[in-house]
Design an enzyme around this catalytic site. Structure first.
Site, mmCIF file in Angstrom:
data_model
loop_
_atom_site.group_PDB
_atom_site.id
_atom_site.type_symbol
_atom_site.label_atom_id
_atom_site.label_comp_id
_atom_site.label_asym_id
_atom_site.label_seq_id
_atom_site.Cartn_x
_atom_site.Cartn_y
_atom_site.Cartn_z
ATOM 1 N N HIS A 278 0.857 -1.191 0.000
ATOM 2 C CA HIS A 278 0.000 0.000 0.000
ATOM 3 C C HIS A 278 0.884 1.228 0.000
ATOM 4 O O HIS A 278 1.941 1.235 0.627
ATOM 5 C CB HIS A 278 -0.896 0.005 1.247
ATOM 6 N N ASP B 26 -7.905 -5.310 -0.023
ATOM 7 C CA ASP B 26 -8.399 -6.185 -1.109
ATOM 8 C C ASP B 26 -8.060 -7.653 -0.890
ATOM 9 O O ASP B 26 -8.568 -8.509 -1.612
ATOM 10 C CB ASP B 26 -7.794 -5.710 -2.435
HETATM 11 C C1 SDX Z 1 -6.194 0.086 -2.888
HETATM 12 O O1 SDX Z 1 -4.470 4.607 -1.957
HETATM 13 C C2 SDX Z 1 -5.389 3.958 -1.362
HETATM 14 O O2 SDX Z 1 -5.786 4.276 -0.264
HETATM 15 C C3 SDX Z 1 -5.953 2.793 -2.125
HETATM 16 C C4 SDX Z 1 -6.965 1.939 -1.376
HETATM 17 C C5 SDX Z 1 -8.262 2.693 -1.115
HETATM 18 O O3 SDX Z 1 -8.992 2.324 -0.186
HETATM 19 O O4 SDX Z 1 -8.572 3.627 -1.897
HETATM 20 O O5 SDX Z 1 -6.425 1.509 -0.146
HETATM 21 C C6 SDX Z 1 -7.355 0.704 -2.177
HETATM 22 O O6 SDX Z 1 -5.947 0.442 -4.009
HETATM 23 C C7 SDX Z 1 -5.321 -0.898 -2.155
HETATM 24 C C8 SDX Z 1 -4.103 -1.382 -3.015
HETATM 25 C C9 SDX Z 1 -4.616 -2.476 -3.964
HETATM 26 N N1 SDX Z 1 -3.546 -2.821 -4.936
HETATM 27 C C10 SDX Z 1 -2.937 -4.023 -4.891
HETATM 28 O O7 SDX Z 1 -3.101 -4.854 -3.993
HETATM 29 C C11 SDX Z 1 -1.987 -4.265 -6.061
HETATM 30 C C12 SDX Z 1 -0.656 -4.836 -5.538
HETATM 31 N N2 SDX Z 1 0.040 -3.752 -4.796
HETATM 32 C C13 SDX Z 1 0.992 -2.966 -5.545
HETATM 33 O O8 SDX Z 1 0.717 -2.772 -6.886
HETATM 34 C C14 SDX Z 1 1.493 -1.753 -4.751
HETATM 35 O O9 SDX Z 1 1.763 -2.186 -3.491
HETATM 36 C C15 SDX Z 1 0.616 -0.500 -4.682
HETATM 37 C C16 SDX Z 1 0.232 -0.026 -6.021
HETATM 38 C C17 SDX Z 1 -0.591 -0.765 -3.862
HETATM 39 C C18 SDX Z 1 1.443 0.579 -3.983
HETATM 40 O O10 SDX Z 1 2.519 0.840 -4.805
HETATM 41 P P1 SDX Z 1 3.603 1.984 -4.441
HETATM 42 O O11 SDX Z 1 3.280 2.634 -3.145
HETATM 43 O O12 SDX Z 1 3.761 2.864 -5.629
HETATM 44 O O13 SDX Z 1 4.894 1.173 -4.155
HETATM 45 P P2 SDX Z 1 5.854 0.613 -5.258
HETATM 46 O O14 SDX Z 1 5.060 0.084 -6.411
HETATM 47 O O15 SDX Z 1 6.888 1.656 -5.525
HETATM 48 O O16 SDX Z 1 6.480 -0.642 -4.498
HETATM 49 C C19 SDX Z 1 7.536 -0.458 -3.572
HETATM 50 C C20 SDX Z 1 8.364 -1.732 -3.688
HETATM 51 C C21 SDX Z 1 8.765 -2.066 -5.121
HETATM 52 O O17 SDX Z 1 9.939 -2.848 -5.037
HETATM 53 P P3 SDX Z 1 11.379 -2.102 -5.317
HETATM 54 O O18 SDX Z 1 11.242 -1.423 -6.690
HETATM 55 O O19 SDX Z 1 11.542 -1.108 -4.195
HETATM 56 O O20 SDX Z 1 12.369 -3.240 -5.328
HETATM 57 O O21 SDX Z 1 7.570 -2.859 -3.244
HETATM 58 C C22 SDX Z 1 7.382 -3.743 -4.347
HETATM 59 C C23 SDX Z 1 7.678 -2.960 -5.618
HETATM 60 O O22 SDX Z 1 8.110 -3.828 -6.653
HETATM 61 N N3 SDX Z 1 5.992 -4.154 -4.287
HETATM 62 C C24 SDX Z 1 5.558 -5.403 -4.467
HETATM 63 C C25 SDX Z 1 4.167 -5.335 -4.255
HETATM 64 N N4 SDX Z 1 3.796 -4.079 -3.969
HETATM 65 C C26 SDX Z 1 4.932 -3.346 -4.007
HETATM 66 N N5 SDX Z 1 6.194 -6.558 -4.768
HETATM 67 C C27 SDX Z 1 5.426 -7.671 -4.859
HETATM 68 N N6 SDX Z 1 4.075 -7.689 -4.673
HETATM 69 C C28 SDX Z 1 3.422 -6.533 -4.365
HETATM 70 N N7 SDX Z 1 2.101 -6.560 -4.152
#
Ligand code: SDX
Length: 439
Positions: free
Chosen positions: A316, A374
């Site tokens: 998140h 989720d």
């Molecule tokens: C919702 O904003 C809100 O409040 C949203 C929400 C709401 O109520 O409105 O809470 C609802 O959207 C919840 C999130 C649902 N999405 C998912 O579950 C999809 C999977 N999660 C990711 O796509 C990600 O965690 C996000 C999009 C939720 C957040 O992404 P960020 O904050 O931009 O973080 P990032 O993508 O830069 O990740 C940081 C690191 C990265 O690794 P490095 O590049 O530092 O090596 O963490 C890794 C990412 O690759 N990473 C993951 C991961 N999520 C982040 N690696 C594996 N699996 C994951 N799920």
């Protein structure tokens, strides 16, 4: 930025020193009622000629708000100051709608009046039904919702003067009341069953379940436990600060656009798998994992930077601790599966194994990736009988109150301006046009 200091009137500020010119600039440091202070950079470009640069807005506050407070480190979520855990335990979705729209919990009479108001707005204009019939039967229900909710802007001309507080509230009531009706219609259309009309003797969640699962030949009567679980799922998804879809609604609304069209824009943004589409993606992901003993393979895939596979429902932007909604949903999951006699749901076992492994794995611990809202919602929704294609529709149904409350707050904010970010330009600098015969 150098150290904080106080100006003559005692207000805090931070100083920016431009080492290329030696000039220094002071910017006010504004505290909220709680949470991080903000550096007011509204005069930055005028004073320095520089823009800030923050793609994805990881460090940017876009507005002031009194609706929802999140502490990502502590896993805290408050709606107008009330903790989500207490609201989930003691309140219900419509009462939370009242709280978000009006600023405090309703009295007994106010609550009864609000429930009656919403109940008597649940029907949609009969002509809207024709719009549903224009979609392909295999259209994704979110595609239908984007279209139909946007079409509301062509029906309600008596509640679109955004400068009239009475009309703003009517539009808010209409959207909260009509989303379940339209969501159920999107589902009914996709399965070729007739639309079911709302019933005024049912509460909000019961009415939605009725419109979803009743047929003319036989009513579906939700058990109190199932209706309560449905209501709790709506409550947990109601609002969440300045997330992508809420920011989309605020941006659309900042130009003075029709409120119904702004909510349609929010639905479009929520649909993405990184946002509200994640609940559907979690079920698709869990469906790819053949058994609990193969979970580790998928965790390794999620850690591989060259593999696009991510653990959907994990991570998140704000929560770097457990998402408090996920904790409540996990408890509801156990209750609902037991109530429905499906507590041996294999997906739940795989999900819990996934969570166990991920929480012990350095990759996830280092990046503070915990289950989000989720991760468990999809398992409950599947147990309640919803197809995965409807999961994000349910998220949109619930989030509509958050969107419209944030939109209303923005319209009523005297400092509100049209949203217009700038950029870091990296394209070609000015060059003369080259005639075709010289290329
Ligand atoms: C919702 O904003 C809100 O409040 C949203 C929400 C709401 O109520 O409105 O809470 C609802 O959207 C919840 C999130 C649902 N999405 C998912 O579950 C999809 C999977 N999660 C990711 O796509 C990600 O965690 C996000 C999009 C939720 C957040 O992404 P960020 O904050 O931009 O973080 P990032 O993508 O830069 O990740 C940081 C690191 C990265 O690794 P490095 O590049 O530092 O090596 O963490 C890794 C990412 O690759 N990473 C993951 C991961 N999520 C982040 N690696 C594996 N699996 C994951 N799920």
């Amino acid at each position: 930025m150098s150290d904080n200091a106080n100006d003559a009137s005692g207000n805090e500020f931070v100083t920016l020193k431009d080492n290329s010119t030696g000039k220094t600039y002071d910017f006010p440091l504004i505290p909220g009622s709680t949470g991080p202070k903000v550096i007011d950079v509204r005069t930055l470009y005028r004073d320095t000629g520089y823009f800030t640069y923050d793609p994805g807005y990881t460090s940017t506050g876009s507005c002031q708000s009194e609706l929802t407070y999140i502490d990502g480190e502590e896993g805290i979520l408050l709606h107008r100051g009330y903790p989500i855990e207490e609201l989930a335990e003691q309140s219900n979705f419509l009462e939370l709608c009242y709280l978000l729209l009006n600023g405090d919990l309703p009295s007994k009479d106010e609550r009864a009046k609000f429930e009656k108001t919403i109940t008597y707005h649940t029907m949609i204009h009969e002509q809207l039904m024709n719009l549903f019939r224009g979609f392909r039967r295999d259209a994704h229900p979110m595609a239908i919702m984007v279209g139909v909710v946007g079409a509301l802007s062509s029906f309600y001309h008596d509640s679109t003067d955004i400068n009239d507080p009475v009309q703003r509230m009517i539009a808010s009531h209409r959207l909260i009341a009509k989303m379940p009706t339209m969501a159920a219609m999107a589902y009914k259309y996709s399965v070729g069953q007739p639309f079911m009309y709302p019933k005024n003797n049912l509460n909000y969640a019961e009415n939605f379940l009725h419109m979803m699962f009743s047929v003319p030949a036989e009513d579906y009567v939700a058990s109190p436990a199932v209706a309560r679980a449905m209501d709790r799922i709506f409550l947990l998804h109601a609002d969440h600060e300045q997330n992508a879809s809420t920011s989309t609604v605020r941006m659309a609304g900042s130009s003075g656009a029709n409120p119904f069209a702004c909510i349609a824009a929010g639905i479009a943004s929520l649909w993405g798998p990184s946002h509200g589409g994640a609940n559907e993606a979690v079920l698709d992901m869990l469906g790819q994992i053949p058994s609990k003993d193969q979970v580790g393979i998928f965790v390794e895939k999620a850690k591989d930077p060259n593999d696009p596979f991510r653990l959907m429902g994990f991570g998140h932007r704000v929560y770097k601790n457990f998402d408090p909604r996920a904790i409540v949903l996990k408890e509801s999951c156990d209750e609902v599966l037991a109530e429905l006699g499906v507590d041996d749901e294999p997906l739940l076992g795989i999900a819990m194994e996934l969570e166990r492994i991920a929480r012990e794995d350095e990759y996830f611990i280092e990046r503070k990736l915990f289950p989000n809202v989720d991760f468990y919602s999809g398992i409950i929704l599947k147990a309640l009988g919803f197809p995965t294609s409807m999961f994000t529709v349910l998220f949109a149904l619930a989030r509509t109150v958050g969107w419209i409350a944030q939109w209303k707050e923005m319209i009523e904010d005297p400092s509100q301006k049209i949203g217009r970010p700038r950029q870091l330009y990296n394209g070609p600098t000015q060059r003369p046009y080259v005639p075709l015969d010289k290329r």
